[in-house]
Design a protein around this motif. Structure first.
Motif, PDB file in Angstrom:
ATOM      1  N   GLN A   1      32.436  12.157   6.089  1.00 48.91           N
ATOM      2  CA  GLN A   1      32.856  13.185   7.048  1.00 48.91           C
ATOM      3  C   GLN A   1      32.915  13.164   7.692  1.00 48.91           C
ATOM      4  OE1 GLN A   1      28.755  15.237   7.961  1.00 48.91           O
ATOM      5  NE2 GLN A   1      29.682  16.430   8.921  1.00 48.91           N
ATOM      6  N   LEU A   2      32.916  12.193   9.069  1.00 47.69           N
ATOM      7  CA  LEU A   2      34.024  12.079   9.841  1.00 47.69           C
ATOM      8  C   LEU A   2      35.395  11.175   9.580  1.00 47.69           C
ATOM      9  CD1 LEU A   2      33.471  11.432  13.043  1.00 47.69           C
ATOM     10  CD2 LEU A   2      33.046   8.762  12.836  1.00 47.69           C
ATOM     11  N   PHE A   3      35.378  10.307   9.451  1.00 52.47           N
ATOM     12  CA  PHE A   3      36.954  10.341   8.979  1.00 52.47           C
ATOM     13  C   PHE A   3      37.569  11.518   8.366  1.00 52.47           C
ATOM     14  CE2 PHE A   3      34.621   6.243   7.326  1.00 52.47           C
ATOM     15  CZ  PHE A   3      34.297   5.564   8.916  1.00 52.47           C
ATOM     16  N   LEU A   4      36.961  12.549   7.112  1.00 58.04           N
ATOM     17  CA  LEU A   4      37.487  13.700   7.455  1.00 58.04           C
ATOM     18  C   LEU A   4      38.319  14.552   8.189  1.00 58.04           C
ATOM     19  CD1 LEU A   4      35.793  14.346   3.546  1.00 58.04           C
ATOM     20  CD2 LEU A   4      38.226  13.550   4.449  1.00 58.04           C
TER      21      LEU A   4
ATOM     22  N   GLN B   1      42.572  10.214   4.705  1.00 61.24           N
ATOM     23  CA  GLN B   1      42.373  10.119   3.895  1.00 61.24           C
ATOM     24  C   GLN B   1      41.276   9.344   2.867  1.00 61.24           C
ATOM     25  OE1 GLN B   1      46.548  10.379   1.690  1.00 61.24           O
ATOM     26  NE2 GLN B   1      45.355  10.130   0.083  1.00 61.24           N
ATOM     27  N   VAL B   2      40.077   9.364   2.460  1.00 61.60           N
ATOM     28  CA  VAL B   2      39.245   8.926   1.651  1.00 61.60           C
ATOM     29  C   VAL B   2      39.215   8.382   0.365  1.00 61.60           C
ATOM     30  CG1 VAL B   2      36.572   8.797   1.977  1.00 61.60           C
ATOM     31  CG2 VAL B   2      37.757   9.592   4.253  1.00 61.60           C
ATOM     32  N   TYR B   3      38.981   7.698   0.341  1.00 60.65           N
ATOM     33  CA  TYR B   3      39.196   6.786  -1.576  1.00 60.65           C
ATOM     34  C   TYR B   3      37.379   6.047  -1.869  1.00 60.65           C
ATOM     35  CZ  TYR B   3      44.046   6.718  -1.093  1.00 60.65           C
ATOM     36  OH  TYR B   3      45.274   6.986  -1.049  1.00 60.65           O
TER      37      TYR B   3
ATOM     38  N   ALA C   1      26.062   5.240  13.711  1.00 58.68           N
ATOM     39  CA  ALA C   1      26.181   4.181  12.938  1.00 58.68           C
ATOM     40  C   ALA C   1      27.783   5.148  12.379  1.00 58.68           C
ATOM     41  CB  ALA C   1      25.788   4.068  11.396  1.00 58.68           C
ATOM     42  N   ALA C   2      27.883   5.944  12.192  1.00 52.74           N
ATOM     43  CA  ALA C   2      29.716   6.350  11.712  1.00 52.74           C
ATOM     44  C   ALA C   2      30.217   6.358  12.532  1.00 52.74           C
ATOM     45  CB  ALA C   2      29.782   7.841  10.536  1.00 52.74           C
TER      46      ALA C   2
END
Length: 300
Positions: free
Chosen positions: A18-21, A26-28, A204-205
């Motif tokens: 969620q944080l990276f988005l 771009q998440v794999y 943590a994220a």
């Protein structure tokens, strides 16, 4: 930025995803069952850990890989077979991550591999930082040592995320720890003096993202809040926030009888400080137990 996550559908992985988005990454997500997952904008599901899978073919150009995969430590009583499965699940997935990195024409710049504060063993007196190097003294510390040694074979910058007890509103340890207080039967576990090194799942994220974006950070990093507490203090904080009593103790002998060796997770601990995160200017969103518990309860 392209980020691959093994274990991205788990409790911590979902918070990281969620944080990276939100950061427009771009998440794999590496998963054994991609067909069971609902499509998400910005997320690509990649099959792995099956015979014939070659996930690296879809991961060329990734900037970072995060490995959170492995059987949950509280997924069952620690029989000899369960212990073997807990260790093997971590070593097998980490070995596959290393194989993938070495197979990529352009390897990522960093690997963030899950680990645990169990590395430091059990102590009620010492305070540990990343500078402490200790030998394994129990099953959990043995698992963590072997897990970390495997991850360090990556050949790229590697961050060993030594996670404390991760707190989330609906998953992880917190709902189980909160339930007795909800039922008005909360109290200390064992002596209540055992140290608890914890971290809010959002921290943590965010700490993982901070480590990714800070090239000077590598090696062991304690993912714990800067104010560890005792288990008794943690229970009292829950009671105070929920306006519930804190006077129904659970003797250690009862937990040992019910859980066997797994009772170690509740009856023992270690006081761990996030020295490296603080030295590298990471600012905790939830630095105290009171702040973390208030947010978690407000979110429910």
């Amino acid at each position: 930025m392209k980020i691959a996550i093994a274990g991205g559908n788990g409790f911590i992985g979902k918070a990281m995803c969620q944080l990276f988005l939100e950061q427009r990454c771009q998440v794999y997500i590496l998963t054994r069952r991609p067909e069971r997952l609902l499509p998400q904008p910005g997320v690509t599901y990649v099959s792995w850990m099956h015979e014939g899978d070659q996930p690296e073919q879809e991961l060329e150009g990734v900037d970072a890989i995060i490995n959170l995969a492995g059987l949950s430590l509280n997924s069952g009583r620690w029989t000899a077979a369960r212990k073997a499965a807990l260790l093997e699940s971590r070593l097998a997935t980490t070995k596959e991550i290393i194989r993938m990195i070495k197979a990529l024409k352009q390897p990522p710049s960093v690997l963030l591999n899950a680990s645990a504060v169990g590395y430091y063993g059990i102590s009620r007196d010492r305070t540990f930082t990343e500078q402490d190097v200790v030998e394994p003294t129990d099953f959990l510390s043995l698992v963590v040592h072997q897990w970390e040694q495997e991850a360090l074979k990556s050949g790229i910058r590697t961050v060993l995320m030594r996670l404390g007890v991760v707190l989330g509103a609906d998953e992880g340890a917190f709902p189980k720890m909160m339930l007795p207080y909800k039922l008005f039967v909360g109290g200390k576990l064992g002596s209540g003096e055992q140290p608890l090194s914890w971290i809010h799942v959002e921290d943590a994220a965010r700490a993982a993202y901070h480590c990714m974006m800070t090239p000077s950070i590598q090696g062991a990093v304690n993912f714990t809040a800067p104010e560890p507490v005792t288990m008794g203090q943690f229970g009292q904080a829950i009671a105070a926030q929920m306006h519930r009593p804190h006077y129904f103790p659970v003797p250690g002998a009862v937990l040992k009888l019910a859980l066997g060796e797994m009772s170690l997770l509740l009856l023992e601990g270690q006081r761990v400080m996030p020295e490296k995160l603080l030295a590298n200017e990471y600012s905790f969103q939830y630095p105290t137990v009171a702040e973390a518990i208030k947010q978690l309860l407000d979110k429910r």
